[in-house]
Design a protein around this motif. Sequence first.
Motif, mmCIF file in Angstrom:
data_model
loop_
_atom_site.group_PDB
_atom_site.id
_atom_site.type_symbol
_atom_site.label_atom_id
_atom_site.label_comp_id
_atom_site.label_asym_id
_atom_site.label_seq_id
_atom_site.Cartn_x
_atom_site.Cartn_y
_atom_site.Cartn_z
ATOM 1 N N UNK A 132 6.174 -4.951 37.352
ATOM 2 C CA UNK A 132 4.978 -5.768 37.142
ATOM 3 C C UNK A 132 4.944 -6.333 35.728
ATOM 4 N N UNK A 133 5.365 -5.525 34.755
ATOM 5 C CA UNK A 133 5.424 -6.023 33.383
ATOM 6 C C UNK A 133 6.364 -7.227 33.296
ATOM 7 N N UNK A 134 7.524 -7.092 33.943
ATOM 8 C CA UNK A 134 8.496 -8.180 33.883
ATOM 9 C C UNK A 134 7.978 -9.414 34.608
ATOM 10 N N UNK A 135 7.414 -9.221 35.795
ATOM 11 C CA UNK A 135 6.903 -10.355 36.557
ATOM 12 C C UNK A 135 5.808 -11.089 35.787
ATOM 13 N N UNK A 136 4.898 -10.345 35.199
ATOM 14 C CA UNK A 136 3.792 -10.960 34.465
ATOM 15 C C UNK A 136 4.279 -11.792 33.283
ATOM 16 N N UNK A 145 -4.549 2.657 34.381
ATOM 17 C CA UNK A 145 -3.518 1.669 34.093
ATOM 18 C C UNK A 145 -2.512 1.680 35.237
ATOM 19 N N UNK A 146 -2.323 0.510 35.816
ATOM 20 C CA UNK A 146 -1.479 0.360 36.996
ATOM 21 C C UNK A 146 -0.877 -1.039 36.926
ATOM 22 N N UNK A 147 -0.239 -1.483 37.985
ATOM 23 C CA UNK A 147 0.400 -2.800 37.983
ATOM 24 C C UNK A 147 -0.570 -3.947 37.691
ATOM 25 N N UNK A 148 -1.859 -3.749 37.919
ATOM 26 C CA UNK A 148 -2.819 -4.829 37.683
ATOM 27 C C UNK A 148 -3.050 -5.094 36.203
ATOM 28 N N UNK A 149 -2.708 -4.140 35.332
ATOM 29 C CA UNK A 149 -2.969 -4.346 33.901
ATOM 30 C C UNK A 149 -2.109 -5.478 33.324
ATOM 31 N N UNK A 150 -0.770 -5.474 33.502
ATOM 32 C CA UNK A 150 -0.008 -6.629 33.011
ATOM 33 C C UNK A 150 -0.383 -7.933 33.700
ATOM 34 N N UNK A 159 -6.819 -12.767 37.016
ATOM 35 C CA UNK A 159 -7.775 -11.683 37.244
ATOM 36 C C UNK A 159 -7.403 -10.888 38.494
ATOM 37 N N UNK A 160 -7.045 -9.631 38.296
ATOM 38 C CA UNK A 160 -6.476 -8.820 39.367
ATOM 39 C C UNK A 160 -7.172 -7.469 39.431
#
Length: 354
Positions: free
Chosen positions: A220-224, A288-293, A301-302
């Motif tokens: 998720x960090x990379x995708x964001x 903190x989960x995938x929605x944070x990045x 907004x996720x």
Amino acid sequence: MTKRMKIVLGCVAAAVIGVAIYGWGGFKKGGSTADGVDWGAEAEEKTPRVSFEFNADSAYVFIKEQCDLGPRPMNFYAHSTCTGDIVRKFEQYGCKVTTQKADLKGYDGTTLHATNIMAQYRPELTTRVLLCAHYDTRPWADNDPDPANWRKPIIGANDGASGVGVMIEVARLLQEVAAGPRKAEAPNIGIDFVCFDAEDWGTPQWAEVEDRADSWALGAQYFAAHLPEGYEARYGILLDMVGGQGAKFYQEAMSQQFAGQIVKKVWKAARKAGYGSYFPKTTGGAITDDHIPMNEVAKIPTIDIIPYYPDCKQSSFGPTWHTLADDMDHIDKATLKAVGQTLVEVLFTENKER
């Protein structure tokens, strides 16, 4: 989800990208969210629901197909097989699928060969909504009650397969409606299904190293940070462990901070669909989960739909979290139905709201 999720209490403005989970905390009882959203009159709940039905039996099969491959942690053959299977499933249901590959570093320096998957329903449309979930599984059952299992990989039926299974069933339903006699009622928006990789390689509880928050949610960090050029979405909904027995989904505080109106939208949809009991009007702690990045980096907004078990001694994420018991025997079709039908309510009314 991922793992060890870190609960942030009090001020949530300084949230860190990561997925360390220690448990939920700081729940506040009441009928309003942390940002003061008014939940409105109960009469809203009597609005007729969307007539299209989410098929929990079908979602269950999609989850089982992933689990039949065995544990699917990063760099396992079963993981790469699962990646291909997910791509083919979304293509089968009419989505345009692209993949995003990256070599990422695990907490211990291991190179993780990651593949994020994006499947697009009606890719030609510019107005879009994003659904997401991770599909890799935990390499270690480090929360298992038996220490002898702490270094064994988990099946990840709930924590890994459930969110993807729900999304595939939504894609199947969208194709069915768009090709059927009621195609005029299909959502007139684009919908993106993003399957994050490398979410669950975070520092294990038994490791004698610092538990770094950024060792979690790597895909998720990379995708964001590497969105498709020009990509925008109205909002995103993260599905994390959405098939567990006895699950209820409290309103997560980071979701409220970043996307309070989307929390309101989804929880209202759950009540309209007849599943309000699964989505309590209760404010919870921050995770903190995938929605944070997705919020902090991608600026989409996720929100996070994630369970809370206030009375479970094993884990506030339920008794199977990061244990060998996270298998198909503990997946509940009623929970899948509650989450899936809520998503159908959201998506099939989205174009009518604006």
